[in-house]
Structure formats: structure tokens, C-alpha cells
Write a protein that holds these residues in place. Sequence first.
Motif, PDB file in Angstrom:
ATOM      1  N   ARG A 219      45.886  44.961  42.488  1.00 35.27           N
ATOM      2  CA  ARG A 219      45.550  46.003  41.501  1.00 35.27           C
ATOM      3  C   ARG A 219      44.619  45.480  40.409  1.00 35.27           C
ATOM      4  O   ARG A 219      44.800  45.767  39.227  1.00 35.27           O
ATOM      5  CB  ARG A 219      46.808  46.626  40.913  1.00 35.27           C
ATOM      6  N   LEU A 220      43.632  44.732  40.851  1.00 34.65           N
ATOM      7  CA  LEU A 220      42.613  44.217  39.927  1.00 34.65           C
ATOM      8  C   LEU A 220      41.403  45.139  39.956  1.00 34.65           C
ATOM      9  O   LEU A 220      40.832  45.376  41.025  1.00 34.65           O
ATOM     10  CB  LEU A 220      42.155  42.818  40.342  1.00 34.65           C
ATOM     11  N   PRO A 221      40.985  45.641  38.810  1.00 31.14           N
ATOM     12  CA  PRO A 221      39.740  46.423  38.794  1.00 31.14           C
ATOM     13  C   PRO A 221      38.551  45.500  39.024  1.00 31.14           C
ATOM     14  O   PRO A 221      38.597  44.308  38.702  1.00 31.14           O
ATOM     15  CB  PRO A 221      39.710  47.024  37.382  1.00 31.14           C
ATOM     16  N   LEU A 222      37.494  46.047  39.592  1.00 26.33           N
ATOM     17  CA  LEU A 222      36.295  45.246  39.829  1.00 26.33           C
ATOM     18  C   LEU A 222      35.529  45.081  38.518  1.00 26.33           C
ATOM     19  O   LEU A 222      35.550  45.970  37.662  1.00 26.33           O
ATOM     20  CB  LEU A 222      35.445  45.896  40.914  1.00 26.33           C
ATOM     21  N   PRO A 223      34.848  43.964  38.360  1.00 27.78           N
ATOM     22  CA  PRO A 223      34.299  43.622  37.046  1.00 27.78           C
ATOM     23  C   PRO A 223      33.030  44.363  36.621  1.00 27.78           C
ATOM     24  O   PRO A 223      32.713  44.386  35.438  1.00 27.78           O
ATOM     25  CB  PRO A 223      34.014  42.123  37.163  1.00 27.78           C
ATOM     26  N   PHE A 224      32.310  44.953  37.553  1.00 25.77           N
ATOM     27  CA  PHE A 224      31.004  45.487  37.196  1.00 25.77           C
ATOM     28  C   PHE A 224      30.922  47.008  37.278  1.00 25.77           C
ATOM     29  O   PHE A 224      29.851  47.564  37.520  1.00 25.77           O
ATOM     30  CB  PHE A 224      29.917  44.815  38.051  1.00 25.77           C
TER      31      PHE A 224
ATOM     32  N   PHE B  57      35.008  31.627  44.136  1.00 22.85           N
ATOM     33  CA  PHE B  57      34.860  32.724  43.189  1.00 22.85           C
ATOM     34  C   PHE B  57      36.214  33.358  42.935  1.00 22.85           C
ATOM     35  O   PHE B  57      37.061  33.423  43.818  1.00 22.85           O
ATOM     36  CB  PHE B  57      33.842  33.770  43.649  1.00 22.85           C
ATOM     37  N   TRP B  58      36.403  33.758  41.684  1.00 24.63           N
ATOM     38  CA  TRP B  58      37.650  34.361  41.221  1.00 24.63           C
ATOM     39  C   TRP B  58      37.364  35.728  40.620  1.00 24.63           C
ATOM     40  O   TRP B  58      36.389  35.889  39.892  1.00 24.63           O
ATOM     41  CB  TRP B  58      38.287  33.542  40.101  1.00 24.63           C
ATOM     42  N   LEU B  59      38.223  36.690  40.901  1.00 26.64           N
ATOM     43  CA  LEU B  59      38.274  37.952  40.171  1.00 26.64           C
ATOM     44  C   LEU B  59      39.578  37.920  39.392  1.00 26.64           C
ATOM     45  O   LEU B  59      40.626  37.603  39.949  1.00 26.64           O
ATOM     46  CB  LEU B  59      38.280  39.150  41.125  1.00 26.64           C
ATOM     47  N   THR B  60      39.516  38.235  38.107  1.00 27.07           N
ATOM     48  CA  THR B  60      40.717  38.205  37.278  1.00 27.07           C
ATOM     49  C   THR B  60      40.862  39.527  36.539  1.00 27.07           C
ATOM     50  O   THR B  60      39.900  40.275  36.380  1.00 27.07           O
ATOM     51  CB  THR B  60      40.678  37.053  36.256  1.00 27.07           C
TER      52      THR B  60
END
Length: 173
Positions: free
Chosen positions: A89-94, A125-128
Motif C-alpha cells: 500500500r505504498l503510493p507511487l512517488p511521481f 532502488f527503493w520506494l518508501t
Amino acid sequence: SLMTLPVNDPAAWAKLVGAARSGKEGFFAFYSSVADAITTNVSLMTLPVDDHAIVRGHAVFDTCSLAEGRMYRLQVHLDRLFASAASARLPLPFGGDEAANRERITEIVRATCVASGRRSCDVRFWLTAGTGNLGVTPAGCTPSLYVLCFGGLPPLPGSEDADTVGISEATVP
């Protein structure tokens, strides 16, 4: 008696962190969406203390290879990264949709690889959930992306012949 520690100005802090990070020459380039920039200075390759990757462990990552100037299966790795982000449930950063994020992240990974000055290295690469608070939920946080080009993963136990035989790949759903 209480221990006293110095409170440092930014220049003194940077010097101390730089000294502590010396010997990390295998880190070549780092992108942070917090700065929306790339650095090749190892002492600046950091995450903010209020990033939920640190606060709550709310992050996903993947790693691929840059081999002789070509990204090896980057889109497959991004597929897995986006699926993991959705599960966490992580929103995308862009902003925008997955296609817009895929295009932007592909360009960021490419630019970070170019900045590394390497033709071959590993790329993580990390998405946070991002920066914004120290709370239990990421409410009010700005999602983050970090990309690191670095000098190789340590060998897996028992993988001495991995270069000639190969190693098994496992994907966790």
C-alpha cells in the motif's frame, strides 16, 4: 555522571559523517527524490530520519544489474517493484499512473547509472512511504524513491561456482 556529546554545526557534522563513511568506495551514485538529484559523494548518500523506511520499515526494494552499459531486465524488476508497492500500500512517488512513474523511474535509474561512471555495477532502488512524520501511519508523508549504483553484492553462501553454473532465483509473492 552524564556523558556529554558535542552538538555540531553542519560543516563539522559533514566532516564527521564523511570520515565515518570513508572506505565505502563501492558506492558510486545515489538518487534521492527528496532532493530530486543525484550525488556521487558517499557521505551524502543518506535517507532522512523521518522517512518511513526508517520510521516503520514501510518500503520495498529491488535490485538489478548494469552489465556492459545495459540495464539487465530493468522493466521486469520494475514490474516486481510496482507489485510489491501495491501489496505494501505504498503510493507511487511521481503522481499520475503507473505508466508515468515507470517512465520517470526508468529515466532516473538511467541517469544515476550514467552519473556512476560505471559500465557494470549493481543498481538497487527503493520506494518508501516517504518523509513527513514519525507516526504510525504515513498520513501526510511524501512518497520517496532512492536509487543506488554500487559495487557488487557479496557472494551467497555456497555460490562459489555461480559464474559458471548459475544460482537459483526465487521470487516471493
